[in-house]
Design a protein around this motif. Sequence first.
Motif, mmCIF file in Angstrom:
data_model
loop_
_atom_site.group_PDB
_atom_site.id
_atom_site.type_symbol
_atom_site.label_atom_id
_atom_site.label_comp_id
_atom_site.label_asym_id
_atom_site.label_seq_id
_atom_site.Cartn_x
_atom_site.Cartn_y
_atom_site.Cartn_z
ATOM 1 N N SER A 278 40.062 82.811 19.925
ATOM 2 C CA SER A 278 40.119 83.201 21.390
ATOM 3 C C SER A 278 41.837 82.164 22.651
ATOM 4 N N ASN A 279 42.208 81.916 21.532
ATOM 5 C CA ASN A 279 43.326 81.578 22.773
ATOM 6 C C ASN A 279 44.528 82.239 22.618
ATOM 7 N N GLU A 280 45.427 82.468 23.313
ATOM 8 C CA GLU A 280 46.962 82.886 22.376
ATOM 9 C C GLU A 280 47.433 82.405 21.723
ATOM 10 N N CYS A 281 48.268 82.925 21.249
ATOM 11 C CA CYS A 281 49.067 82.162 19.820
ATOM 12 C C CYS A 281 50.517 81.830 20.528
ATOM 13 N N ASP A 282 50.419 80.529 20.617
ATOM 14 C CA ASP A 282 51.728 80.130 21.354
ATOM 15 C C ASP A 282 52.447 78.855 20.318
ATOM 16 N N SER A 283 52.212 78.220 19.331
ATOM 17 C CA SER A 283 52.695 76.824 18.130
ATOM 18 C C SER A 283 53.188 78.237 17.552
ATOM 19 N N VAL A 284 54.069 76.504 16.742
ATOM 20 C CA VAL A 284 54.869 76.538 15.502
ATOM 21 C C VAL A 284 54.149 75.708 14.839
ATOM 22 N N LEU A 285 54.423 75.442 13.523
ATOM 23 C CA LEU A 285 53.419 74.133 12.461
ATOM 24 C C LEU A 285 55.075 73.584 12.151
ATOM 25 N N ILE A 286 56.630 73.319 11.923
ATOM 26 C CA ILE A 286 56.946 72.180 11.309
ATOM 27 C C ILE A 286 57.168 71.213 10.557
ATOM 28 N N PRO A 287 57.032 71.556 8.826
ATOM 29 C CA PRO A 287 58.386 72.251 8.896
ATOM 30 C C PRO A 287 58.316 73.577 8.463
ATOM 31 N N CYS A 288 57.407 74.258 8.005
ATOM 32 C CA CYS A 288 57.594 75.213 7.290
ATOM 33 C C CYS A 288 57.484 76.258 7.802
ATOM 34 N N GLY A 289 57.072 76.162 9.455
ATOM 35 C CA GLY A 289 57.694 77.462 10.265
ATOM 36 C C GLY A 289 56.765 78.945 10.424
ATOM 37 N N HIS A 290 55.178 78.044 10.353
ATOM 38 C CA HIS A 290 54.268 79.064 10.409
ATOM 39 C C HIS A 290 53.878 78.943 11.367
ATOM 40 N N GLY A 291 53.301 80.144 12.782
ATOM 41 C CA GLY A 291 52.725 80.983 13.817
ATOM 42 C C GLY A 291 51.324 81.514 13.482
ATOM 43 N N GLY A 292 51.223 81.338 14.654
ATOM 44 C CA GLY A 292 49.885 82.692 14.896
ATOM 45 C C GLY A 292 48.704 81.684 15.234
ATOM 46 N N ILE A 293 48.521 80.233 15.553
ATOM 47 C CA ILE A 293 48.270 80.223 15.756
ATOM 48 C C ILE A 293 48.032 79.082 17.564
ATOM 49 N N CYS A 294 46.812 79.179 18.559
ATOM 50 C CA CYS A 294 47.046 78.199 19.710
ATOM 51 C C CYS A 294 47.967 76.939 19.320
ATOM 52 N N ASN A 295 47.749 76.198 20.720
ATOM 53 C CA ASN A 295 48.108 74.759 20.581
ATOM 54 C C ASN A 295 47.093 74.243 20.115
ATOM 55 N N ASP B 182 46.198 86.971 19.235
ATOM 56 C CA ASP B 182 44.553 85.598 19.171
ATOM 57 C C ASP B 182 45.314 84.508 18.539
ATOM 58 N N CYS B 183 44.782 83.537 18.120
ATOM 59 C CA CYS B 183 44.616 82.584 17.657
ATOM 60 C C CYS B 183 43.938 82.858 16.080
ATOM 61 N N LEU B 184 45.040 82.579 14.791
ATOM 62 C CA LEU B 184 44.290 82.586 13.399
ATOM 63 C C LEU B 184 42.439 81.579 13.714
ATOM 64 N N ILE B 185 42.422 81.075 14.250
ATOM 65 C CA ILE B 185 42.003 80.097 14.133
ATOM 66 C C ILE B 185 40.424 79.421 14.167
ATOM 67 N N CYS B 186 40.773 79.804 16.057
ATOM 68 C CA CYS B 186 39.767 80.234 17.013
ATOM 69 C C CYS B 186 39.248 80.981 17.789
#
Length: 393
Positions: free
Chosen positions: A332-349, A326-330
């Motif tokens: 509720s949604n599934e984790c399916d995104s990655v932030l660039i340039p740091c490369g951290h994920g664990g959150i939804c789109n 599950d998304c670390l912010i909401c």
Amino acid sequence: MASGQIDENLEWIKSSLKFAIPSLIIYSLCSYYLILWVQYNYSLVVPLGLILLQKLISILIALMKVRKYKFEWLTVLDSILKTLFIALLILACFDFIKVIFAGAPLYASNILLSILSYKNPSNFAICIHVFGIIIQWSFTVAFIFLSLRYQETIDWPWLYLFWPLWLIISLSCISAFLYIVKKIVLWLKESIKIIYPLWLFLNIFGISLTFGLFIVNLCSYINYKDKNVFIRGCAIFGSFLLFSALTTLAVYKYIVQWIADAFRSFAAQEPQSPAVNRPLRNLHKSMFLSKISSTFYKTINQKIQPQESEEEEEKGKNKSISSIKDCLICYSNECDSVLIPCGHGGICNDCSIKLLESGKDCHICRNSIEKVLKINKKDNIVINTTVVENEIS
């Protein structure tokens, strides 16, 4: 106020308090030495030498800060000017130069302090610098009048020459009194901590009051040669400076924490600026990501062979300490995104797009976000991602 700016303010205050403690001790010793000057006609070079040593130390401290904060080179220059001022005063004691000419570095330092208040990125530091400018200009104007009176250019009464300092002393005492009254009212209503506001009040009010008494007794000595009155004034002023230094040293850790809490409380009350939606665009690209952990991905420049893929997958499983679905912010949604340039994920789109749109930083490392990768195939090796970035990038 950003977290980084709060931390910078605290570091600045810590170093300022650490430097203030030995400074108070040095000025206390100088005040005691004036008793010897009056009683036994000792030379004034000794207290000026102690102050010169303090200024040289301030130059070294400023030089160490230059590596971290680029604007500190102005502080270095300001410390050099003040050191030069004390050195010229020592020369003036031997009649090598006129006293009023010894103040030339001090006049330049006043202008430099004005520039420094604009270069410093901290709002709190700017307020303190402005207060420092007012105090230093008051001392400078008083120094000019004293120099002119010493050279018999003007014949004003000695007590009148200190009028800029009387103004500062009055404002400091009134401000400190109003501050402690406000804190006492809050203490009675909301039971806030009163000991540290009392410490601040005693230092500002006490130093201002004893310094004013010192000036009055100095003028009395010059006019009427009353040694006992001046000695009493020096002893009271020096003793209070020493008391202030020791009490500050005793509660230093708690004072820093109290100031830190005040900063964070002030920052929490500041109105948040409305989010600015940035124009975004979607780009469909084939990219390769290696899953390092449950919330961290690393981009790979070239296609990985199947054997290498299996090895990376095994490494990813070993490094992942938990499986975040599950998304670390909401949440509720599934984790399916990655932030660039740091490369951290664990959150939804959806949450990642909101972060990018509003210009906010990464939820984990607080670094700025340039792009968002939407994971279309989730595995330790991820391909066929959708890149979302700003139109202006």
